[in-house]
Scaffold this active site. Structure first.
Site, PDB file in Angstrom:
ATOM      1  N   LEU A   1      41.503  37.623  43.899  1.00 24.73           N
ATOM      2  CA  LEU A   1      42.411  36.787  44.696  1.00 24.73           C
ATOM      3  C   LEU A   1      41.991  35.318  44.703  1.00 24.73           C
ATOM      4  O   LEU A   1      40.812  34.990  44.771  1.00 24.73           O
ATOM      5  CB  LEU A   1      42.467  37.314  46.140  1.00 24.73           C
TER       6      LEU A   1
ATOM      7  N   SER B   1      45.497  31.093  38.445  1.00 20.99           N
ATOM      8  CA  SER B   1      45.679  32.404  37.828  1.00 20.99           C
ATOM      9  C   SER B   1      44.335  33.117  37.813  1.00 20.99           C
ATOM     10  O   SER B   1      43.293  32.466  37.597  1.00 20.99           O
ATOM     11  CB  SER B   1      46.173  32.233  36.387  1.00 20.99           C
ATOM     12  N   SER B   2      44.354  34.427  37.993  1.00 23.26           N
ATOM     13  CA  SER B   2      43.099  35.189  37.900  1.00 23.26           C
ATOM     14  C   SER B   2      42.516  35.036  36.497  1.00 23.26           C
ATOM     15  O   SER B   2      41.303  35.118  36.311  1.00 23.26           O
ATOM     16  CB  SER B   2      43.358  36.664  38.207  1.00 23.26           C
TER      17      SER B   2
ATOM     18  N   GLY C   1      46.574  31.062  45.327  1.00 21.12           N
ATOM     19  CA  GLY C   1      47.979  31.427  45.079  1.00 21.12           C
ATOM     20  C   GLY C   1      48.312  32.715  45.816  1.00 21.12           C
ATOM     21  O   GLY C   1      49.296  32.798  46.573  1.00 21.12           O
ATOM     22  N   HIS C   2      47.465  33.733  45.601  1.00 22.73           N
ATOM     23  CA  HIS C   2      47.653  34.996  46.334  1.00 22.73           C
ATOM     24  C   HIS C   2      47.593  34.762  47.839  1.00 22.73           C
ATOM     25  O   HIS C   2      48.365  35.333  48.607  1.00 22.73           O
ATOM     26  CB  HIS C   2      46.542  35.995  45.982  1.00 22.73           C
TER      27      HIS C   2
ATOM     28  N   MET D   1      46.984  42.239  41.787  1.00 21.55           N
ATOM     29  CA  MET D   1      45.994  42.952  40.975  1.00 21.55           C
ATOM     30  C   MET D   1      44.584  42.501  41.352  1.00 21.55           C
ATOM     31  O   MET D   1      43.628  42.749  40.605  1.00 21.55           O
ATOM     32  CB  MET D   1      46.261  42.719  39.495  1.00 21.55           C
ATOM     33  N   GLY D   2      44.453  41.811  42.495  1.00 17.44           N
ATOM     34  CA  GLY D   2      43.124  41.402  42.950  1.00 17.44           C
ATOM     35  C   GLY D   2      42.635  40.154  42.249  1.00 17.44           C
ATOM     36  O   GLY D   2      43.411  39.426  41.627  1.00 17.44           O
TER      37      GLY D   2
ATOM     38  N   GLY E   1      55.223  35.739  43.987  1.00 19.53           N
ATOM     39  CA  GLY E   1      55.036  34.341  43.633  1.00 19.53           C
ATOM     40  C   GLY E   1      55.989  33.880  42.539  1.00 19.53           C
ATOM     41  O   GLY E   1      56.328  34.646  41.640  1.00 19.53           O
TER      42      GLY E   1
ATOM     43  N   LYS F   1      55.115  31.919  40.384  1.00 16.68           N
ATOM     44  CA  LYS F   1      54.290  31.786  39.171  1.00 16.68           C
ATOM     45  C   LYS F   1      54.795  32.759  38.100  1.00 16.68           C
ATOM     46  O   LYS F   1      54.917  32.418  36.934  1.00 16.68           O
ATOM     47  CB  LYS F   1      52.833  32.088  39.540  1.00 16.68           C
TER      48      LYS F   1
HETATM   49  P1  AMP Z   1      48.801  39.121  40.159  1.00 10.77           P
HETATM   50  O1  AMP Z   1      47.598  39.499  40.949  1.00 10.77           O
HETATM   51  O2  AMP Z   1      48.530  38.128  39.078  1.00 10.77           O
HETATM   52  O3  AMP Z   1      49.598  40.314  39.704  1.00 10.77           O
HETATM   53  O4  AMP Z   1      49.750  38.353  41.166  1.00 10.77           O
HETATM   54  C1  AMP Z   1      50.126  38.920  42.396  1.00 10.77           C
HETATM   55  C2  AMP Z   1      51.167  38.039  43.042  1.00 10.77           C
HETATM   56  O5  AMP Z   1      50.607  36.743  43.257  1.00 10.77           O
HETATM   57  C3  AMP Z   1      52.420  37.839  42.180  1.00 10.77           C
HETATM   58  O6  AMP Z   1      53.565  37.854  43.025  1.00 10.77           O
HETATM   59  C4  AMP Z   1      52.194  36.473  41.575  1.00 10.77           C
HETATM   60  O7  AMP Z   1      53.382  35.800  41.238  1.00 10.77           O
HETATM   61  C5  AMP Z   1      51.468  35.770  42.704  1.00 10.77           C
HETATM   62  N1  AMP Z   1      50.704  34.629  42.188  1.00 10.77           N
HETATM   63  C6  AMP Z   1      49.735  34.643  41.240  1.00 10.77           C
HETATM   64  N2  AMP Z   1      49.326  33.372  40.983  1.00 10.77           N
HETATM   65  C7  AMP Z   1      50.052  32.550  41.771  1.00 10.77           C
HETATM   66  C8  AMP Z   1      50.114  31.142  41.970  1.00 10.77           C
HETATM   67  N3  AMP Z   1      49.343  30.313  41.282  1.00 10.77           N
HETATM   68  N4  AMP Z   1      50.998  30.660  42.868  1.00 10.77           N
HETATM   69  C9  AMP Z   1      51.802  31.498  43.579  1.00 10.77           C
HETATM   70  N5  AMP Z   1      51.794  32.834  43.435  1.00 10.77           N
HETATM   71  C10 AMP Z   1      50.943  33.353  42.548  1.00 10.77           C
END
Ligand code: AMP
Length: 286
Positions: free
Chosen positions: A35, A192-193, A38-39, A32-33, A154, A156
């Site tokens: 970034l 985390s974003s 983690g991303h 979801m951007g 992830g 996470k």
């Molecule tokens: P999101 O942008 O929050 O939807 O996350 C996109 C992808 O990044 C998902 O597969 C999450 O699990 C992964 N992700 C987000 N935060 C982390 C993190 N701290 N460590 C590993 N993967 C992450």
């Protein structure tokens, strides 16, 4: 190769078709951007296993529940391009809401992909009703649009990862799901974003989430297998400003509750700090 940003489904399909003709493999990283590292670790993994790496950046409205942070979710495409480029991403797919859900008046008009109720009536799915339907629906659309050989998710979002793996099996997507380790700040806080919403003071409180999980891991490593005892220890390590939503122990391969740890188990939590909802987890290996 330099990074390209594509906003249209038709255009990305053309590009992917060309790569497929050349016999190139494709890895997708849905995001979801906003970034962070983690991303970035997912993108680096994708880049290491496939010829072409596609990262999607799309704040998916149908996975937000009423009253959640859809409107204020950080949208930072310019900064995201830099992170993606550094990680070896070839294509950012950043569609508009109308591109993904054309002329949609209400979400209930949409064909949805839904995980089984018993796997969503626990943990994050219990408070975020309909969230995983929105996730599976958008991931299905992204899979159909990008047609990747691999997709990186992830650990996470551990419940999401479990449900996506199951969806891919159940619906026969010809895609290998690559689980990627949870990345933390040096302090222990899971990246985390949504950490952007935290004040310095709230960040200190949020640190107690990983502290609680690490205290559970230490006790488990010292030989305690009863999750009730592990749970109590976790609670004592939470800061007073943390509003715990859940702290649960479930089997890594089943997502069924675990009372005594005899199989590899996920210990996962969700909590609010100053109204910001955060999640974290650890894996207790057997
Ligand atoms: P999101 O942008 O929050 O939807 O996350 C996109 C992808 O990044 C998902 O597969 C999450 O699990 C992964 N992700 C987000 N935060 C982390 C993190 N701290 N460590 C590993 N993967 C992450």
């Amino acid at each position: 190769m330099s990074l390209v940003v594509v906003n249209e489904i038709k255009k990305i399909r053309e590009i992917i078709r060309e790569y497929k003709k050349q016999g190139k493999s494709i890895a997708l990283v849905p995001t979801m951007g906003c970034l962070h590292n983690g991303h970035k670790s997912l993108m680096e993994k994708a880049h290491s296993i496939a010829d072409i790496t596609v990262a999607s950046v799309f704040v998916n409205p149908i996975q937000f529940c009423p009253g959640e942070d859809y409107d204020k979710y950080p949208r930072t495409l310019e900064a995201d391009k830099i992170v993606a480029q550094e990680a070896g991403v070839d294509i950012i797919f950043a569609p508009s809401v109308n591109e993904m859900y054309p002329n949609l008046q209400k979400f209930s008009d949409l064909t949805m992909v839904a995980p089984p109720y018993e796997l969503t009536d626990i943990m994050c799915g219990k408070s975020r009703v309909g969230h995983f339907d929105g996730v599976e629906t958008v991931v299905t659309k992204l899979f159909n649009i990008v047609q990747p050989d691999f997709a990186c998710f992830g650990m996470k979002d551990i419940q999401q990862l479990f449900l996506i793996k199951k969806m891919v099996r159940d619906l026969n997507f010809p895609i290998e799901i690559i689980p990627c380790p949870l990345v933390r700040e040096e302090s222990g806080l899971a990246l985390s974003s949504r950490n952007k919403y935290l004040s310095d003071e709230q960040k200190k409180s949020a640190l107690s989430l990983s502290k609680a999980l690490f205290s559970i891991r230490d006790l488990y490593k010292a030989g305690v297998k009863e999750t009730k005892k592990l749970f109590d220890t976790g609670l004592t390590n939470l800061d007073k400003n943390v509003e715990l939503e859940y702290l649960e122990f479930v089997g890594y391969n089943t997502f069924k509750p675990v009372e005594n740890i005899t199989e590899t188990t996920i210990c996962a939590l969700a909590a609010r700090v100053g109204g910001v909802r955060l999640i974290d987890n650890i894996v207790l290996e057997v």
